[in-house]
Each structure stands twice: as structure tokens, then as C-alpha cells.
Write a protein that holds these residues in place. Structure first.
Motif, PDB file in Angstrom:
ATOM      1  N   ARG A 167      -8.010  17.363  12.424  1.00 45.15           N
ATOM      2  CA  ARG A 167      -9.283  16.709  12.116  1.00 45.15           C
ATOM      3  C   ARG A 167      -9.191  15.184  12.111  1.00 45.15           C
ATOM      4  NH1 ARG A 167     -11.040  20.415   7.090  1.00 45.15           N
ATOM      5  NH2 ARG A 167     -11.583  18.374   6.283  1.00 45.15           N
ATOM      6  N   GLY A 168      -8.014  14.651  12.375  1.00 40.30           N
ATOM      7  CA  GLY A 168      -7.848  13.200  12.419  1.00 40.30           C
ATOM      8  C   GLY A 168      -7.754  12.535  11.059  1.00 40.30           C
ATOM      9  N   LEU A 169      -7.502  13.301  10.018  1.00 38.07           N
ATOM     10  CA  LEU A 169      -7.378  12.737   8.670  1.00 38.07           C
ATOM     11  C   LEU A 169      -5.987  12.159   8.424  1.00 38.07           C
ATOM     12  CD1 LEU A 169      -9.303  15.548   6.778  1.00 38.07           C
ATOM     13  CD2 LEU A 169     -10.093  13.204   7.199  1.00 38.07           C
ATOM     14  N   VAL A 170      -5.026  12.605   9.219  1.00 43.93           N
ATOM     15  CA  VAL A 170      -3.667  12.071   9.197  1.00 43.93           C
ATOM     16  C   VAL A 170      -3.330  11.748  10.647  1.00 43.93           C
ATOM     17  CG1 VAL A 170      -1.227  12.584   8.762  1.00 43.93           C
ATOM     18  CG2 VAL A 170      -2.961  13.426   7.175  1.00 43.93           C
ATOM     19  N   PRO A 171      -2.863  10.533  10.914  1.00 42.66           N
ATOM     20  CA  PRO A 171      -2.509  10.192  12.299  1.00 42.66           C
ATOM     21  C   PRO A 171      -1.444  11.136  12.857  1.00 42.66           C
ATOM     22  CG  PRO A 171      -2.540   8.233  10.912  1.00 42.66           C
ATOM     23  CD  PRO A 171      -2.682   9.416   9.995  1.00 42.66           C
ATOM     24  N   ARG A 172      -1.636  11.568  14.082  1.00 39.98           N
ATOM     25  CA  ARG A 172      -0.716  12.525  14.711  1.00 39.98           C
ATOM     26  C   ARG A 172       0.729  12.048  14.703  1.00 39.98           C
ATOM     27  NH1 ARG A 172      -2.848  17.018  16.605  1.00 39.98           N
ATOM     28  NH2 ARG A 172      -5.025  17.031  17.191  1.00 39.98           N
ATOM     29  N   HIS A 173       0.931  10.732  14.878  1.00 37.24           N
ATOM     30  CA  HIS A 173       2.304  10.227  14.913  1.00 37.24           C
ATOM     31  C   HIS A 173       3.001  10.320  13.549  1.00 37.24           C
ATOM     32  CE1 HIS A 173       0.196   6.554  13.569  1.00 37.24           C
ATOM     33  NE2 HIS A 173       1.341   6.230  13.017  1.00 37.24           N
ATOM     34  N   GLN A 174       2.253  10.604  12.469  1.00 37.83           N
ATOM     35  CA  GLN A 174       2.844  10.741  11.132  1.00 37.83           C
ATOM     36  C   GLN A 174       3.076  12.204  10.730  1.00 37.83           C
ATOM     37  OE1 GLN A 174       0.330   8.776   8.281  1.00 37.83           O
ATOM     38  NE2 GLN A 174       0.694   6.734   9.131  1.00 37.83           N
ATOM     39  N   LEU A 175       2.564  13.139  11.514  1.00 30.64           N
ATOM     40  CA  LEU A 175       2.594  14.549  11.107  1.00 30.64           C
ATOM     41  C   LEU A 175       3.995  15.106  10.905  1.00 30.64           C
ATOM     42  CD1 LEU A 175      -0.326  16.232  13.054  1.00 30.64           C
ATOM     43  CD2 LEU A 175      -0.128  15.821  10.600  1.00 30.64           C
ATOM     44  N   THR A 176       4.894  14.889  11.846  1.00 24.73           N
ATOM     45  CA  THR A 176       6.240  15.464  11.732  1.00 24.73           C
ATOM     46  C   THR A 176       6.946  14.960  10.484  1.00 24.73           C
ATOM     47  OG1 THR A 176       6.367  15.653  14.132  1.00 24.73           O
ATOM     48  CG2 THR A 176       8.449  15.773  12.925  1.00 24.73           C
ATOM     49  N   ALA A 177       6.910  13.645  10.258  1.00 26.70           N
ATOM     50  CA  ALA A 177       7.553  13.075   9.073  1.00 26.70           C
ATOM     51  C   ALA A 177       6.880  13.576   7.788  1.00 26.70           C
ATOM     52  CB  ALA A 177       7.515  11.553   9.136  1.00 26.70           C
ATOM     53  N   LEU A 178       5.565  13.693   7.799  1.00 29.56           N
ATOM     54  CA  LEU A 178       4.842  14.170   6.621  1.00 29.56           C
ATOM     55  C   LEU A 178       5.193  15.618   6.314  1.00 29.56           C
ATOM     56  CD1 LEU A 178       2.761  13.784   4.380  1.00 29.56           C
ATOM     57  CD2 LEU A 178       0.965  14.272   6.060  1.00 29.56           C
ATOM     58  N   LEU A 179       5.224  16.453   7.335  1.00 29.13           N
ATOM     59  CA  LEU A 179       5.616  17.859   7.127  1.00 29.13           C
ATOM     60  C   LEU A 179       7.028  17.941   6.575  1.00 29.13           C
ATOM     61  CD1 LEU A 179       3.994  19.458  10.280  1.00 29.13           C
ATOM     62  CD2 LEU A 179       3.455  20.027   7.896  1.00 29.13           C
ATOM     63  N   ASP A 180       7.925  17.107   7.058  1.00 28.59           N
ATOM     64  CA  ASP A 180       9.297  17.090   6.550  1.00 28.59           C
ATOM     65  C   ASP A 180       9.329  16.688   5.081  1.00 28.59           C
ATOM     66  OD1 ASP A 180      12.176  17.294   6.901  1.00 28.59           O
ATOM     67  OD2 ASP A 180      12.186  15.087   6.737  1.00 28.59           O
ATOM     68  N   GLU A 181       8.570  15.652   4.717  1.00 29.30           N
ATOM     69  CA  GLU A 181       8.514  15.214   3.321  1.00 29.30           C
ATOM     70  C   GLU A 181       7.957  16.306   2.415  1.00 29.30           C
ATOM     71  OE1 GLU A 181       7.208  11.072   2.315  1.00 29.30           O
ATOM     72  OE2 GLU A 181       6.858  10.975   4.472  1.00 29.30           O
ATOM     73  N   ILE A 182       6.942  17.010   2.883  1.00 33.03           N
ATOM     74  CA  ILE A 182       6.321  18.057   2.076  1.00 33.03           C
ATOM     75  C   ILE A 182       7.289  19.229   1.880  1.00 33.03           C
ATOM     76  CG2 ILE A 182       4.537  19.855   2.115  1.00 33.03           C
ATOM     77  CD1 ILE A 182       2.670  17.667   3.286  1.00 33.03           C
ATOM     78  N   THR A 183       7.966  19.634   2.930  1.00 34.09           N
ATOM     79  CA  THR A 183       8.836  20.816   2.823  1.00 34.09           C
ATOM     80  C   THR A 183      10.176  20.529   2.166  1.00 34.09           C
ATOM     81  OG1 THR A 183       9.598  20.480   5.099  1.00 34.09           O
ATOM     82  CG2 THR A 183       7.769  22.011   4.777  1.00 34.09           C
ATOM     83  N   THR A 184      10.679  19.306   2.284  1.00 31.56           N
ATOM     84  CA  THR A 184      11.980  18.979   1.667  1.00 31.56           C
ATOM     85  C   THR A 184      11.832  18.348   0.297  1.00 31.56           C
ATOM     86  OG1 THR A 184      12.108  16.785   2.663  1.00 31.56           O
ATOM     87  CG2 THR A 184      13.083  18.634   3.905  1.00 31.56           C
ATOM     88  N   GLY A 185      10.644  17.814   0.010  1.00 30.72           N
ATOM     89  CA  GLY A 185      10.430  17.181  -1.294  1.00 30.72           C
ATOM     90  C   GLY A 185      10.936  15.755  -1.348  1.00 30.72           C
ATOM     91  N   ARG A 186      11.409  15.222  -0.233  1.00 30.10           N
ATOM     92  CA  ARG A 186      11.897  13.828  -0.196  1.00 30.10           C
ATOM     93  C   ARG A 186      10.782  12.898   0.248  1.00 30.10           C
ATOM     94  NH1 ARG A 186      15.942  14.067   3.971  1.00 30.10           N
ATOM     95  NH2 ARG A 186      15.510  16.266   4.168  1.00 30.10           N
ATOM     96  N   SER A 187      10.676  11.765  -0.419  1.00 27.96           N
ATOM     97  CA  SER A 187       9.665  10.759  -0.032  1.00 27.96           C
ATOM     98  C   SER A 187      10.305   9.617   0.687  1.00 27.96           C
ATOM     99  CB  SER A 187       8.936  10.224  -1.262  1.00 27.96           C
ATOM    100  OG  SER A 187       8.175  11.245  -1.833  1.00 27.96           O
TER     101      SER A 187
END
Length: 187
Positions: A167-187
Motif C-alpha cells: 500500500r506504499g505505507l513503508v518504502p519498498r527499499h526498507q521492507l527487507t530490513a524492517l522484516l528482519d528487525e521485526i523477526t529478530t527483535g534487533r533495532s
């Protein structure tokens, strides 16, 4: 200009601004328009505004939308307030969240008496993590997804992140890193 026409001019100015805030106006809004705060009380006494809470009024004839409760919650908490955490996700219909309380962040202590439906979280948020959705001050969807790791199931956050990307609420170029942060719990 007569007193009656001045009052009508004030009412029109406040109403115009309120259209961008789902019918709500505050004394701060009035001041920014050059309208004395006392005029809010006078307009309310004449039935032109409904007094919602301390320092918050609403034009009752403006239709209610699904965003009203979010705007009201933020305005009740002061000018530096913003939606945060699962309230941001609920605003966008993400992660199947339906919080009992709207979480509102503020860098300041909120001393006002608030209904049980609003929870204030005192937080300092980086300017890059603040935005506005539907005219409502908010943390970004990205920040909200990260902040919800302890309150929303990870599977739902992953799905919500993917949907936010579509939906364009998160830039596509940030998705992989964001998914990694969410699943690993690291910021």
C-alpha cells in the motif's frame, strides 16, 4: 464590522479549519486564526459547537468518520501528541488490531483527565519517525510496526509489514530490513 458579522466571520474561520480536523477545534487553533478563545465558548453556548472536553470543541453538523476517535484522542493530549504503536496500525487496518485503548504518544506529561479509551505513552520520537496520516499526527507505520513487537504477534506484524509495503505505507527499499528487525527483535 458589526459584532454579529465579526462573530460569524470567526465561526466561518473555525469551521473551515475544523474540516481538516474532522470537525474538531481547539483554543490553540482559534488563536492561530486570530480568534479569541472566548469565542469558542460563545459559539458553543449558542449551539454552534459541542464542548467535547477541556480545550476541545466539535462542530456537530460535520459528519462522523472512522478517523474521528483517533483525531479526538490526539487533540485531547495536546499539540505535540501523536498516535503511536497499535493505534497507528488500527488507523490503517493493519495487523488485525482493534485496541481497547488508543495509544497516544507525547514528549510531555499530559495532565488532563482523559477517558479510559485513551492511553498516553510518554515518548521522545525522532522527527524522521513522525508524520501525519489522514491529517492526524502519528508515528510512521514503520516505527509503529517496530514498537508493536511486544504487543502484537510476530506473524501478524510480518503480514502487516508486507501489506504496508503493497500500500506504499513503508518504502519498498526498507521492507527487507524492517522484516528482519521485526523477526529478530534487533533495532
Amino acid at each position: 464590522m458589526s459584532m454579529k458579522s465579526l462573530a460569524e466571520t470567526h465561526r466561518r474561520a473555525l469551521r473551515g479549519l475544523s474540516l481538516d480536523q474532522y470537525g474538531y477545534v481547539t483554543p490553540t487553533n482559534a488563536e492561530a486564526l486570530g480568534v479569541p478563545a472566548i469565542e469558542l465558548r460563545k459559539i458553543a453556548q449558542r449551539g454552534g459547537l459541542v464542548h467535547v472536553a477541556y480545550g476541545l470543541y466539535r462542530f456537530a453538523d460535520i459528519p462522523i468518520t472512522e478517523f474521528d476517535t483517533f483525531m479526538e484522542a490526539v487533540l485531547r493530549c495536546g499539540p505535540d501528541a501523536h498516535l503511536t504503536r497499535d493505534a497507528v496500525l488500527a488507523l490503517h487496518g493493519l495487523a488485525l488490531v482493534n485496541p481497547r485503548r488508543i495509544r497516544v504518544g507525547s514528549p510531555h506529561r499530559v495532565r488532563r483527565t482523559l477517558p479510559d479509551s485513551i492511553e498516553v505513552i510518554r515518548e521522545q520520537v525522532a522527527p524522521d519517525d513522525l508524520t501525519s496520516y489522514e491529517g492526524i499526527a502519528s508515528t510512521t507505520v514503520r516505527r509503529a510496526l517496530l514498537d508493536c513487537r511486544d504487543i502484537v504477534m510476530i506473524d501478524r506484524l510480518v503480514e502487516a509489514t508486507e501489506e504496508a509495503g503493497r500500500r506504499g505505507l513503508v518504502p519498498r527499499h526498507q521492507l527487507t530490513a524492517l522484516l528482519d528487525e521485526i523477526t529478530t527483535g534487533r533495532s
